[in-house]
Design a protein around this motif. Structure first.
Motif, mmCIF file in Angstrom:
data_model
loop_
_atom_site.group_PDB
_atom_site.id
_atom_site.type_symbol
_atom_site.label_atom_id
_atom_site.label_comp_id
_atom_site.label_asym_id
_atom_site.label_seq_id
_atom_site.Cartn_x
_atom_site.Cartn_y
_atom_site.Cartn_z
ATOM 1 N N PHE A 311 0.861 -1.176 0.000
ATOM 2 C CA PHE A 311 0.000 0.000 0.000
ATOM 3 C C PHE A 311 0.901 1.230 0.000
ATOM 4 O O PHE A 311 1.574 1.508 0.992
ATOM 5 N N PHE A 312 0.926 1.959 -1.094
ATOM 6 C CA PHE A 312 1.626 3.243 -1.094
ATOM 7 C C PHE A 312 0.613 4.298 -0.671
ATOM 8 O O PHE A 312 0.081 5.064 -1.466
ATOM 9 N N GLY A 313 0.308 4.289 0.625
ATOM 10 C CA GLY A 313 -0.725 5.173 1.124
ATOM 11 C C GLY A 313 -2.106 4.710 0.697
ATOM 12 O O GLY A 313 -2.327 3.546 0.358
ATOM 13 N N LEU A 314 -3.040 5.629 0.716
ATOM 14 C CA LEU A 314 -4.430 5.358 0.350
ATOM 15 C C LEU A 314 -4.684 5.844 -1.070
ATOM 16 O O LEU A 314 -4.545 7.027 -1.362
ATOM 17 N N THR A 315 -5.043 4.918 -1.948
ATOM 18 C CA THR A 315 -5.381 5.259 -3.334
ATOM 19 C C THR A 315 -6.868 4.995 -3.548
ATOM 20 O O THR A 315 -7.337 3.874 -3.307
ATOM 21 N N VAL A 316 -7.601 6.007 -3.967
ATOM 22 C CA VAL A 316 -9.027 5.881 -4.254
ATOM 23 C C VAL A 316 -9.286 6.446 -5.643
ATOM 24 O O VAL A 316 -8.885 7.577 -5.942
ATOM 25 N N VAL A 317 -9.945 5.663 -6.478
ATOM 26 C CA VAL A 317 -10.233 6.063 -7.858
ATOM 27 C C VAL A 317 -11.741 6.092 -8.053
ATOM 28 O O VAL A 317 -12.435 5.112 -7.724
ATOM 29 N N CYS A 319 -14.808 6.509 -10.774
ATOM 30 C CA CYS A 319 -15.273 6.530 -12.159
ATOM 31 C C CYS A 319 -16.734 6.987 -12.171
ATOM 32 O O CYS A 319 -17.332 7.225 -11.122
ATOM 33 N N GLU A 320 -17.307 7.094 -13.337
ATOM 34 C CA GLU A 320 -18.681 7.583 -13.455
ATOM 35 C C GLU A 320 -19.681 6.672 -12.754
ATOM 36 O O GLU A 320 -20.707 7.126 -12.249
ATOM 37 N N ARG A 321 -19.384 5.350 -12.710
ATOM 38 C CA ARG A 321 -20.337 4.401 -12.131
ATOM 39 C C ARG A 321 -19.726 3.544 -11.026
ATOM 40 O O ARG A 321 -20.235 2.462 -10.732
ATOM 41 N N GLY A 322 -18.665 4.010 -10.399
ATOM 42 C CA GLY A 322 -18.102 3.218 -9.318
ATOM 43 C C GLY A 322 -16.783 3.748 -8.800
ATOM 44 O O GLY A 322 -16.158 4.623 -9.417
ATOM 45 N N ASP A 323 -16.365 3.217 -7.672
ATOM 46 C CA ASP A 323 -15.097 3.578 -7.036
ATOM 47 C C ASP A 323 -14.235 2.328 -6.870
ATOM 48 O O ASP A 323 -14.739 1.204 -6.807
ATOM 49 N N ILE A 324 -12.934 2.548 -6.743
ATOM 50 C CA ILE A 324 -11.980 1.445 -6.564
ATOM 51 C C ILE A 324 -10.971 1.843 -5.495
ATOM 52 O O ILE A 324 -10.479 2.978 -5.489
ATOM 53 N N ARG A 325 -10.653 0.914 -4.603
ATOM 54 C CA ARG A 325 -9.544 1.096 -3.676
ATOM 55 C C ARG A 325 -8.932 -0.275 -3.382
ATOM 56 O O ARG A 325 -9.490 -1.310 -3.758
ATOM 57 N N GLN A 326 -7.783 -0.293 -2.714
ATOM 58 C CA GLN A 326 -7.131 -1.549 -2.406
ATOM 59 C C GLN A 326 -7.767 -2.234 -1.203
ATOM 60 O O GLN A 326 -8.305 -1.583 -0.297
ATOM 61 N N SER A 327 -7.664 -3.558 -1.203
ATOM 62 C CA SER A 327 -7.984 -4.386 -0.047
ATOM 63 C C SER A 327 -6.715 -5.129 0.353
ATOM 64 O O SER A 327 -5.712 -5.091 -0.383
ATOM 65 N N PRO A 328 -6.704 -5.837 1.476
ATOM 66 C CA PRO A 328 -5.494 -6.566 1.850
ATOM 67 C C PRO A 328 -5.044 -7.583 0.807
ATOM 68 O O PRO A 328 -3.854 -7.864 0.684
ATOM 69 N N ASP A 329 -5.982 -8.120 0.050
ATOM 70 C CA ASP A 329 -5.640 -9.176 -0.906
ATOM 71 C C ASP A 329 -5.857 -8.789 -2.359
ATOM 72 O O ASP A 329 -5.746 -9.636 -3.249
ATOM 73 N N GLY A 330 -6.176 -7.534 -2.621
ATOM 74 C CA GLY A 330 -6.398 -7.117 -4.001
ATOM 75 C C GLY A 330 -7.065 -5.766 -4.072
ATOM 76 O O GLY A 330 -6.525 -4.767 -3.604
#
Length: 414
Positions: A311-317, A319-330
């Motif tokens: 984890f290089f810090g907190l990454t949140v992305v 998009c128009e129909r959803g969000d993405i962030r890291q979990s411990p396994d993916g």
């Protein structure tokens, strides 16, 4: 390939013989990835530290040289990994290119755009490949985010954020690492990672930068914090926030997982800050940093496999129909109707992907994604952020380069 490469046993593909210049933390950390690739051979190292060189030669059957010039004259070396201090990247990469060696150069590519341009020119004039890294966009979770964004299932990407709070300013540092003029400070050293992550996910083409930086400790006279707003050509917005002053740590909100993938199990608040102030001055601090290099008392087990993706810090992305962030396994994907976890295998690291990208570029005579122009585009954001903070204005960019079209964006490690 250059340098009289042989043929590896078993699969018939040509072998790429690599020499490492510099056996500090960066150079030492690359050894497992070089050994792991079936068609790459570690054949030489260069270090000014004689004891370190002797120790390395005891552990690995390699040639040992005192300087990069001697290493680059070796007929047993096809490519050189430049893991020397930032202010030496340009000089050393050009020495390697002019001797017909392919180049991996540590991030950031250089201190100035002019120096980065000279490195690009030298590589192209001599017909060699240059890859800039390792950087965090090589890591599997970031590559997978890019794949999801590019696939379009969540619509167009609209916002990208990377926020990282840690102890960078109070880890053992050499004087050049605390000198902005030599590429020191978090905007050069760590912003290069953040901007690489953001540019890969967003497609590469940043239009402008507005930033403020912070120098909040007179004993550490360089940038220890920054807040950077990036606008892409397609109006995607991004922020890169970094604070290396060892108070709040982002691991508190990233499942206890830090950079490199280790699980943080104890309270780290202020620990590095207190230890460095008890170290006994700059000479003692340099000795601590040196001890983290190959064979040193504080050197970690570089081949150790961590239990999680880094984890290089907190990454949140967004998009128009959803969000993405890291979990411990993916990854956690917050789609239009449901939240889904995407599990990612842990058998390929970012450094594995870096070595794979260079090998495939050389073997197939193709331009790598993270080439000199990509590295220059990242350093352009670093330089622009410093200028924006100094002048308190928006800075427009002119050296950006796009991520290749779908299907050729993310070369795989092999």
């Amino acid at each position: 390939m250059s340098g009289g490469c042989g043929v590896s046993e078993g699969n018939g593909r040509p072998a790429l013989r690599v020499g490492i210049v510099g056996l500090g933390i960066a150079g030492s950390s690359m050894v497992p990835a070089l050994q792991k690739h079936p068609n790459v051979r570690l054949t030489a190292v260069s270090t000014r530290n004689e004891e370190r060189g002797r120790k390395f030669a005891e552990d690995f059957p390699v040639e040992v040289y005192p300087g990069i010039e001697e290493l680059c004259e070796s007929e047993s070396v096809d490519a050189v990994y430049v893991a020397t201090p930032t202010q030496l990247h340009g000089e050393h990469a050009i020495i390697a290119a002019e001797r017909g060696k392919h180049v991996i150069v540590e991030k950031p590519i250089a201190v100035t755009l002019e120096e980065a341009g000279a490195m690009i020119e030298a590589a192209e004039r001599n017909g060699v490949k240059m890859v800039v890294g390792p950087s965090q966009s090589f890591e599997p979770p970031i590559r997978k985010i890019r794949e999801i964004v590019e696939g379009g299932s969540l619509g167009r990407v609209r916002m990208i954020h990377n926020w990282y709070f840690n102890d960078w300013m109070y880890r053992p540092r050499t004087p050049d690492e605390l000198d902005t003029g030599q590429g020191g400070g978090v905007t050069y050293r760590q912003g290069a990672h953040q901007f690489d992550i953001i540019r890969l996910i967003g497609g590469g083409m940043v239009r402008s930068v507005r930033a403020m930086t912070g120098r909040w400790d007179d004993d550490r006279p360089t940038e220890g914090a920054h807040s950077v707003f990036l606008e892409f050509e397609d109006r995607t917005a991004a922020t890169a926030v970094y604070n290396g002053y060892d108070r709040f740590h982002t691991t508190e909100i990233t499942f206890g997982i830090g950079e490199g993938g280790p699980l943080v199990t104890s309270d780290v608040y202020g620990r590095s800050r207190k230890l460095i102030r008890k170290s006994g001055g700059s000479d003692a601090e340099v000795a601590l940093k040196d001890a983290a290099g190959y064979g040193g008392e504080r050197a970690k087990n570089y081949a150790k496999t961590e239990p999680h993706h880094p984890f290089f810090g907190l990454t949140v992305v967004s998009c128009e129909r959803g969000d993405i962030r890291q979990s411990p396994d993916g990854l956690l994907v917050y789609g239009p109707e449901e939240k889904e976890e995407v599990i990612l295998p842990k058998d390929v690291t970012g450094r594995d992907a870096l070595i794979g990208e260079l090998y495939e570029a050389v073997a197939n005579d193709e331009a790598p994604l993270h080439d000199g122009r990509w590295g220059r585009a990242n350093i352009e954001v670093c330089v622009a952020a410093l200028e924006s903070a100094r002048e308190r204005k928006e800075v427009y960019l002119s050296h950006q380069t796009p991520v290749p079209e779908k299907g050729n964006a993310l070369p795989q490690a092999r």
